[in-house]
Design a protein around this motif. Sequence first.
Motif, PDB file in Angstrom:
ATOM      1  N   LEU A  71       0.822  -1.209   0.000  1.00 48.45           N
ATOM      2  CA  LEU A  71       0.000   0.000   0.000  1.00 48.45           C
ATOM      3  C   LEU A  71       0.855   1.258   0.000  1.00 48.45           C
ATOM      4  CD1 LEU A  71      -2.775  -1.168   2.482  1.00 48.45           C
ATOM      5  CD2 LEU A  71      -2.982  -0.865   0.020  1.00 48.45           C
ATOM      6  N   ASP A  72       1.999   1.210   0.678  1.00 43.42           N
ATOM      7  CA  ASP A  72       2.894   2.368   0.668  1.00 43.42           C
ATOM      8  C   ASP A  72       3.435   2.612  -0.735  1.00 43.42           C
ATOM      9  OD1 ASP A  72       4.380   4.409   2.296  1.00 43.42           O
ATOM     10  OD2 ASP A  72       6.100   3.336   1.465  1.00 43.42           O
ATOM     11  N   VAL A  73       3.776   1.539  -1.442  1.00 44.86           N
ATOM     12  CA  VAL A  73       4.256   1.678  -2.825  1.00 44.86           C
ATOM     13  C   VAL A  73       3.157   2.253  -3.710  1.00 44.86           C
ATOM     14  CG1 VAL A  73       4.995   0.402  -4.878  1.00 44.86           C
ATOM     15  CG2 VAL A  73       5.996  -0.130  -2.646  1.00 44.86           C
ATOM     16  N   LEU A  74       1.926   1.757  -3.539  1.00 45.56           N
ATOM     17  CA  LEU A  74       0.819   2.270  -4.349  1.00 45.56           C
ATOM     18  C   LEU A  74       0.597   3.757  -4.094  1.00 45.56           C
ATOM     19  CD1 LEU A  74      -1.749  -0.685  -4.068  1.00 45.56           C
ATOM     20  CD2 LEU A  74      -0.121  -0.190  -5.904  1.00 45.56           C
ATOM     21  N   LYS A  75       0.726   4.163  -2.846  1.00 44.52           N
ATOM     22  CA  LYS A  75       0.581   5.591  -2.527  1.00 44.52           C
ATOM     23  C   LYS A  75       1.675   6.416  -3.195  1.00 44.52           C
ATOM     24  CE  LYS A  75      -1.525   4.746   2.023  1.00 44.52           C
ATOM     25  NZ  LYS A  75      -1.316   4.787   3.490  1.00 44.52           N
ATOM     26  N   ARG A  76       2.885   5.907  -3.192  1.00 42.37           N
ATOM     27  CA  ARG A  76       3.998   6.637  -3.799  1.00 42.37           C
ATOM     28  C   ARG A  76       3.798   6.760  -5.310  1.00 42.37           C
ATOM     29  NH1 ARG A  76       9.347   3.886  -1.110  1.00 42.37           N
ATOM     30  NH2 ARG A  76      10.424   5.645  -2.110  1.00 42.37           N
ATOM     31  N   ILE A  77       3.334   5.676  -5.936  1.00 42.05           N
ATOM     32  CA  ILE A  77       3.089   5.726  -7.378  1.00 42.05           C
ATOM     33  C   ILE A  77       1.950   6.678  -7.687  1.00 42.05           C
ATOM     34  CG2 ILE A  77       2.304   4.352  -9.348  1.00 42.05           C
ATOM     35  CD1 ILE A  77       3.818   1.976  -8.157  1.00 42.05           C
ATOM     36  N   GLU A  78       0.896   6.651  -6.859  1.00 40.69           N
ATOM     37  CA  GLU A  78      -0.253   7.545  -7.048  1.00 40.69           C
ATOM     38  C   GLU A  78       0.162   9.003  -6.930  1.00 40.69           C
ATOM     39  OE1 GLU A  78      -3.545   7.854  -4.062  1.00 40.69           O
ATOM     40  OE2 GLU A  78      -4.668   6.796  -5.610  1.00 40.69           O
ATOM     41  N   ALA A  79       1.191   9.243  -6.107  1.00 39.08           N
ATOM     42  CA  ALA A  79       1.686  10.611  -5.917  1.00 39.08           C
ATOM     43  C   ALA A  79       2.673  11.021  -7.012  1.00 39.08           C
ATOM     44  CB  ALA A  79       2.349  10.734  -4.554  1.00 39.08           C
ATOM     45  N   GLY A  80       2.920  10.141  -7.991  1.00 39.76           N
ATOM     46  CA  GLY A  80       3.795  10.476  -9.107  1.00 39.76           C
ATOM     47  C   GLY A  80       5.242  10.069  -8.929  1.00 39.76           C
ATOM     48  N   GLU A  81       5.548   9.329  -7.867  1.00 41.08           N
ATOM     49  CA  GLU A  81       6.925   8.913  -7.625  1.00 41.08           C
ATOM     50  C   GLU A  81       7.242   7.646  -8.420  1.00 41.08           C
ATOM     51  OE1 GLU A  81       9.821   7.782  -3.807  1.00 41.08           O
ATOM     52  OE2 GLU A  81       7.746   8.438  -3.479  1.00 41.08           O
ATOM     53  N   SER A  82       8.449   7.524  -8.892  1.00 41.35           N
ATOM     54  CA  SER A  82       8.900   6.299  -9.562  1.00 41.35           C
ATOM     55  C   SER A  82      10.239   5.899  -8.974  1.00 41.35           C
ATOM     56  CB  SER A  82       9.011   6.498 -11.075  1.00 41.35           C
ATOM     57  OG  SER A  82       9.951   7.513 -11.369  1.00 41.35           O
ATOM     58  N   ALA A  83      10.469   4.589  -8.897  1.00 39.49           N
ATOM     59  CA  ALA A  83      11.693   4.087  -8.278  1.00 39.49           C
ATOM     60  C   ALA A  83      12.865   4.174  -9.243  1.00 39.49           C
ATOM     61  CB  ALA A  83      11.492   2.646  -7.835  1.00 39.49           C
ATOM     62  N   VAL A  84      14.046   4.338  -8.683  1.00 35.15           N
ATOM     63  CA  VAL A  84      15.275   4.221  -9.454  1.00 35.15           C
ATOM     64  C   VAL A  84      15.682   2.753  -9.394  1.00 35.15           C
ATOM     65  CG1 VAL A  84      17.652   4.971  -9.725  1.00 35.15           C
ATOM     66  CG2 VAL A  84      15.942   6.553  -8.801  1.00 35.15           C
ATOM     67  N   ALA A  85      15.725   2.087 -10.540  1.00 35.56           N
ATOM     68  CA  ALA A  85      15.916   0.631 -10.591  1.00 35.56           C
ATOM     69  C   ALA A  85      17.387   0.267 -10.437  1.00 35.56           C
ATOM     70  CB  ALA A  85      15.352   0.075 -11.889  1.00 35.56           C
ATOM     71  N   VAL A  86      17.938   0.555  -9.262  1.00 34.31           N
ATOM     72  CA  VAL A  86      19.354   0.250  -9.010  1.00 34.31           C
ATOM     73  C   VAL A  86      19.616  -1.248  -9.106  1.00 34.31           C
ATOM     74  CG1 VAL A  86      21.197   0.364  -7.280  1.00 34.31           C
ATOM     75  CG2 VAL A  86      19.667   2.316  -7.608  1.00 34.31           C
ATOM     76  N   GLY A  87      18.623  -2.070  -8.769  1.00 36.89           N
ATOM     77  CA  GLY A  87      18.804  -3.520  -8.823  1.00 36.89           C
ATOM     78  C   GLY A  87      19.220  -4.028 -10.189  1.00 36.89           C
ATOM     79  N   VAL A  88      18.850  -3.315 -11.259  1.00 34.20           N
ATOM     80  CA  VAL A  88      19.225  -3.739 -12.614  1.00 34.20           C
ATOM     81  C   VAL A  88      20.745  -3.791 -12.757  1.00 34.20           C
ATOM     82  CG1 VAL A  88      19.125  -3.107 -15.062  1.00 34.20           C
ATOM     83  CG2 VAL A  88      17.099  -2.860 -13.632  1.00 34.20           C
ATOM     84  N   LEU A  89      21.442  -2.920 -12.035  1.00 32.08           N
ATOM     85  CA  LEU A  89      22.901  -2.897 -12.137  1.00 32.08           C
ATOM     86  C   LEU A  89      23.531  -4.198 -11.659  1.00 32.08           C
ATOM     87  CD1 LEU A  89      23.576   0.743 -10.859  1.00 32.08           C
ATOM     88  CD2 LEU A  89      23.495  -0.058 -13.231  1.00 32.08           C
ATOM     89  N   THR A  90      22.848  -4.946 -10.786  1.00 30.41           N
ATOM     90  CA  THR A  90      23.391  -6.220 -10.307  1.00 30.41           C
ATOM     91  C   THR A  90      23.356  -7.295 -11.389  1.00 30.41           C
ATOM     92  OG1 THR A  90      21.282  -7.072  -9.437  1.00 30.41           O
ATOM     93  CG2 THR A  90      22.590  -5.670  -7.979  1.00 30.41           C
ATOM     94  N   SER A  91      22.646  -7.040 -12.483  1.00 35.02           N
ATOM     95  CA  SER A  91      22.600  -8.002 -13.592  1.00 35.02           C
ATOM     96  C   SER A  91      23.725  -7.788 -14.585  1.00 35.02           C
ATOM     97  CB  SER A  91      21.260  -7.887 -14.332  1.00 35.02           C
ATOM     98  OG  SER A  91      21.203  -6.686 -15.096  1.00 35.02           O
ATOM     99  N   ASP A  92      24.505  -6.744 -14.393  1.00 38.75           N
ATOM    100  CA  ASP A  92      25.530  -6.360 -15.363  1.00 38.75           C
ATOM    101  C   ASP A  92      26.813  -7.159 -15.125  1.00 38.75           C
ATOM    102  OD1 ASP A  92      26.289  -4.911 -17.561  1.00 38.75           O
ATOM    103  OD2 ASP A  92      25.971  -2.953 -16.627  1.00 38.75           O
ATOM    104  N   ASP A  93      27.783  -7.000 -16.050  1.00 34.38           N
ATOM    105  CA  ASP A  93      29.050  -7.689 -15.823  1.00 34.38           C
ATOM    106  C   ASP A  93      29.686  -7.123 -14.563  1.00 34.38           C
ATOM    107  OD1 ASP A  93      31.546  -5.870 -16.464  1.00 34.38           O
ATOM    108  OD2 ASP A  93      30.110  -5.416 -18.044  1.00 34.38           O
ATOM    109  N   ARG A  94      30.483  -7.947 -13.875  1.00 27.49           N
ATOM    110  CA  ARG A  94      30.899  -7.626 -12.514  1.00 27.49           C
ATOM    111  C   ARG A  94      31.824  -6.416 -12.435  1.00 27.49           C
ATOM    112  NH1 ARG A  94      27.156  -9.179  -9.717  1.00 27.49           N
ATOM    113  NH2 ARG A  94      28.483  -9.002  -7.878  1.00 27.49           N
TER     114      ARG A  94
END
Length: 761
Positions: free
Chosen positions: A267-290
């Motif tokens: 619900l906290d995530v839904l509220k943040r999205i409703e308020a126009g916030e978007s996450a920075v997908a830092v986790g994608v960097l863990t899929s990159d070469d080391r």
Amino acid sequence: MAMISRTPLRGHILSRYRLKPPPKTPFVRSSRCAALSTMVKLPRLPVPDLRKTLDGYLQSIQPFLREDEAHGHSLFDESYVKRVQWADDFEKGIGRLCQQKLHELDARSPRNWLEDNIWTHFAYLSWRAPLLINSNWWLTFTNDSSIPDSVLRGDTKSGIEPWQVRRAACILHRVLDWRARMLNQHPDPDTTRTGVWLLKSTEKMFNTCRLPRAGADVLATRNPVSEHAQDVMLMLHDFVYTVRVCQDDRTPLPVQIIEDRVRAVVLDVLKRIEAGESAVAVGVLTSDDRDRWTENYKHLLSLSPTNASTFRAINESIMVLSLDHYTAMPWHYPTPSSSSSSPKSSHSSVPVLDSDAETHAHLHNTRSPPQARNRWFDKSLTLSVERNTRAGAMGEHSPVDALVPSIVFDYGVVDGIDSSTFSEPEPLPLDLKETRVGDAGEGWTRLDWVTDERINGQIKEAEGRAQTLIDNSEAGVLEFGEYGADWMASFASLPPDAYTQLALQLAWYRSRGVITATYETVLTRMFDSGRTECARSASVEARDFVEAAKKWGRGAGCIAKGVQHKVEPRALFPLLKRAIQTHSRRTREAAVGRGIDRHLLGLKLMLEELPPDTPSSLDSPSTSGSSRLTSTPATPQEIRTHPLFTDPLFVRSQEWKLSTSALSAGYHFRGTGFGAVFPDGYGINYLIAPDRIRFCIESKFSSPLTSTSKFKQYIEDALLDLRAICEAGLDPADEPELKNRQATGKEAVGGVVDVRVQARL
């Protein structure tokens, strides 16, 4: 070898290892350590005998030399004699010094020479390729029958489903219960060796993370008193949180509380999205070469102390829970041009439950979601749950081998949702005004990032590189239901694992016309901190069999038609038995610490660490002292070598175009797997049950030599032909004995008894 029970009895898996439920008193580490000292002690992994390793290596290269001769290349005798001379020279010369260095290394090692110094570093942490598909293992779970079909069927909508949260909470609670039972254990002297191994392995799996470093990564040090030690990391829409799920003594909180807290985060995530916030997908960097991830990791740390706090919370948390806001569909992932017999799917149709297309989407999303979003690939355990409640797990490989998490998650999903443990039999709709989460922040915490244009650009580029890897991966599942371990063991009187390995050898040979180096993972769990060894499946006996079987042709259908062949199937049975006996012997040797590949690696590393002018003598003063393995390595110009290791055949014998391993029967898994080691090879995990065998296969679309969809057919044909060979080869006079054996379930080949299902990965 251990088997996972099919019977869904609470605590059944634990009781097999004579492990008790967790104590209700607070966990006291010192008392646990004292209790551990009373348990049976696992022996140290031995340093194998040098001559036996060299002899085993020479045996393993013979099929390649014979094949070279058959194709008009060098003569076998001439080539083999040369390799024997190199092996003898190594044994009598510098090899003796290398062997001594390994013994010295073992004497200084707290647990064993291999795991403490070599294996984790060279097999995993120094590998610079992306973890995505290449290194991480994955498991997909069967669906929970207590969930309504209308939810299980899935849809193309976006958003979190209440049943999704409930199933996530239930699986998570069961996994945490396993963790508490293991880590809070006060074992007694009756604990089995397998129980000791499993207890120690479980501890390595939780509360850790792989950390990117230049040259070679490291594993985060576990901190049992960390403020995050009883938290899980939760990811949703790439937002990151920690959720408190256990008490300080590691006992999991009631599943209702875990569900409430996960709902609160949703619900906290839904509220943040409703308020126009978007996450920075830092986790994608863990899929990159080391190396690239290392640079970005350093840059994030330099930007703000906030990032350091977020990394610390991630690294020290128990595991990851990833909630996906969608149901993965077949069109999200590449498929071979030759479509399967599954119902066709399009952007306007949802695939039928349990169809090939549906399980295909489930498997892909568990290990490689689109653009690698909403995952942290460095964590050793990630539980992912899709909108329609499909669940699976993925993990970084270096802390433990995948058998351990497969046992844990088998326990996690063996029981479905127990509605009696919740205040409402069915989960309520997610409501932003929900009163139970009015105390915002209780039991959960937002983890924030401070980023800049460089990081945002790197994330975008990493998404593209990850998607390229995903699009190039052809993964599939073959469910072979004609027979399983029961028939192999009772009728054919052959060990199921070795039998299956010969089927894979035959499938490969028919598909490529040559043999290849084949890696089968064998656990060395009878030793303290034992991990794995390699059993080389390609042997002279295996080559003799597959070559003769190829001349015979695809015989299962031909026998029924009475077609004549160059080789009678009855004549193939002795060849099959000899090949299976050879493989069974190699497997046993590997399991008891007498394999060759880990030893050869250690010898090669000891040699490379010696100065070039080191005399090939044990009596020289310059050879005294400790190995340089843990000190400053030699420069490239100083590396010492030997013809044994520079021989192209040495490299060829370790080009694992067939990389294979097995788990137990896996009744609660829809699929499992790992990536192919070579771009023109296959990564194959198989699960042998009494009445069927499931193969989970990965290859690369970019190679014209491989095709997962076609190789599935080769495997199926090989298994049918092996059955025909066994039926033709068994003496009719033995039929009464065979019927009796079939009834009693005895298993033996060449005097070797084999367990029903070998559990290896």
